[in-house]
Design a protein around this motif. Sequence first.
Motif, PDB file in Angstrom:
ATOM      1  N   ALA A 226       0.841  -1.207   0.000  1.00 37.53           N
ATOM      2  CA  ALA A 226       0.000   0.000   0.000  1.00 37.53           C
ATOM      3  C   ALA A 226       0.874   1.254   0.000  1.00 37.53           C
ATOM      4  O   ALA A 226       0.600   2.206  -0.735  1.00 37.53           O
ATOM      5  CB  ALA A 226      -0.937  -0.006   1.204  1.00 37.53           C
ATOM      6  N   ALA A 227       1.935   1.238   0.814  1.00 37.27           N
ATOM      7  CA  ALA A 227       2.836   2.390   0.863  1.00 37.27           C
ATOM      8  C   ALA A 227       3.441   2.627  -0.520  1.00 37.27           C
ATOM      9  O   ALA A 227       3.571   3.759  -0.975  1.00 37.27           O
ATOM     10  CB  ALA A 227       3.934   2.163   1.894  1.00 37.27           C
ATOM     11  N   ARG A 228       3.794   1.529  -1.183  1.00 38.99           N
ATOM     12  CA  ARG A 228       4.400   1.643  -2.511  1.00 38.99           C
ATOM     13  C   ARG A 228       3.404   2.261  -3.503  1.00 38.99           C
ATOM     14  O   ARG A 228       3.774   3.085  -4.322  1.00 38.99           O
ATOM     15  CB  ARG A 228       4.823   0.249  -2.971  1.00 38.99           C
ATOM     16  N   LEU A 229       2.132   1.876  -3.400  1.00 36.72           N
ATOM     17  CA  LEU A 229       1.110   2.470  -4.276  1.00 36.72           C
ATOM     18  C   LEU A 229       0.998   3.977  -4.040  1.00 36.72           C
ATOM     19  O   LEU A 229       0.680   4.737  -4.944  1.00 36.72           O
ATOM     20  CB  LEU A 229      -0.256   1.826  -4.026  1.00 36.72           C
ATOM     21  N   MET A 230       1.255   4.385  -2.799  1.00 33.21           N
ATOM     22  CA  MET A 230       1.170   5.816  -2.486  1.00 33.21           C
ATOM     23  C   MET A 230       2.430   6.547  -2.895  1.00 33.21           C
ATOM     24  O   MET A 230       2.455   7.779  -2.924  1.00 33.21           O
ATOM     25  CB  MET A 230       0.944   5.998  -0.981  1.00 33.21           C
TER      26      MET A 230
END
Lengths: 285, 129, 134
Positions: A226-230
């Motif tokens: 999720a952090a990577r998507l952000m």
Amino acid sequence: MTTSRIPQLLRQHQAALLDAWVKAQQAALTLRRDLLSDADLRIQSSDFLRSLTEACQSGDLGDIQGPAWAEVREFLSGVSGSRASQGFSPAETATFVFSLKQPLFSLLRREVAEPAALVEETWTATVLLDNLGLHTVDAFQKSRESIITRQQQELLELSTPVVQLWTGVLALPLIGTLDSARTHVVMESLLQAIVDTGASLAIIDITGVPTVDTLVAQHLMKAVAAARLMGAECVISGIRPQIAQTIVHLGVEMGSVLTKAKLSDALALAFQRLGLAVAKAPGRA
Amino acid sequence: MEQTPILKVGPFLLVTIQVDMHDRLVQRLQTDLAERITATGARGVLIDISGLDIVDSFIGRMFGDIAAQARILDAETVVVGMRPAVAITLVELGVRLQGVRTALNVEKGMDLLQAAVAGEEERVGGSPD
Amino acid sequence: MEVRRIEALPIRSSDDVVRVRRQAHNWASELGFSPVDLTKLVTAASEIARNTLEHGGGGSARVEEVRRGVRVGVRLTFEDQGPGIADIAQAMRDGFSTRRGMGLGLGGAKRLVDEFEIASQAGAGTKITMTRWK
């Protein structure tokens, strides 16, 4: 079945019944004078008696789930809720309703002369007050549950400190056992902190986590994804030997997740990413 | 017909998605972007989705398609400003946005595009002019 | 489960998909859903509404505010009279796709909600019910 005289008697003798009931409650050993003042007790009792009397006029005495009883139910739920948060026990709370039995029965004995009718009326009153008492216990239980849920939530929030190590670098030092619910909350607050600080790198340090099961490992992986998507990168540090073994054993796909043995290694990596170098100041030991 | 505005900022195109997009609007944006990249010779596309409260698999796929199509036209694509709740949901849904770069905000996205363009020029031996 | 209010919406166009999303969003936010719970519910609504439109050839949606004990939630029901799904287990797997899309619709949506039910028969349409609790 003959029509009960209870509605009419309640209306006629409300004031006297209230006095008798308040007196009985004050005399009872279960009354918590430490938690409830006499004035408040009288107000609560009088309000309850008024709405009970009103509901009896139009409602079915045998079924308190009907619409005529909505106000009484709501009132009792309110009393239960406030008593639950004040620290009353369920029994002490239900006693509020049950203690009305004695003065009400005395009233019936005085007013209903015919023995068969008296038995009938007493039975009706018993069933009614029992049902209302049970409703109180139910409502008490529900408000206790909601208090517990809220406290759990507050505890979860307390246990998730996201700290800024450097401009653009966050750390989440996890301590203690991670269960599914806690991991969820922790990850949400980490992602929110990433947005708030604009940090492009976050270190999740699990040195203080004794064990990691499949579910928790998967939650960690999801947080990293999720952090990577952000647009932020996560590094997991402090993976102890047993946990590394568990992760391999459980077959959790760590994929392309960055891992470092120690928090300091992760910080060094962060500095490198940011193009920073730590150097010894000249002239100092 | 409704469409999503595309702004030119230096060598890049900036799209700010603010409304709840229905599928035709999403498809229209994809077509419009391809045309604008060709017309302006833009080297990068920034899609700001900080105003978007959901991204489902359809919109997620559109980002992938836009990035792939931009790459063919020699432009990089960065999706910026994804909300935490949206990111968590996408992961749960199983959408990984493969081939799409992401950044926290427009500024960081711009940095990323500049670095990508500069890196590419270095590889081919400096800019032509 | 007690139903507190109901809103029925048709699904005939992609604008209707947006309307279903908005309805689910409004009620969930009135109930005080957290941002993550809200986003998951609305995203699931979007996936299944699009499914109803594209695979089912259109149909209807029902958005309901529900209560069970102390919990409140939003229940969504989607119905179509389309071709139906012959093999539900296969359709629920990630990567399965009937026409376009990445095939994450059903399986993905199921992971976003707390309760998910699907009833379908080849040639007789599909009915999907899902609930997310606060």
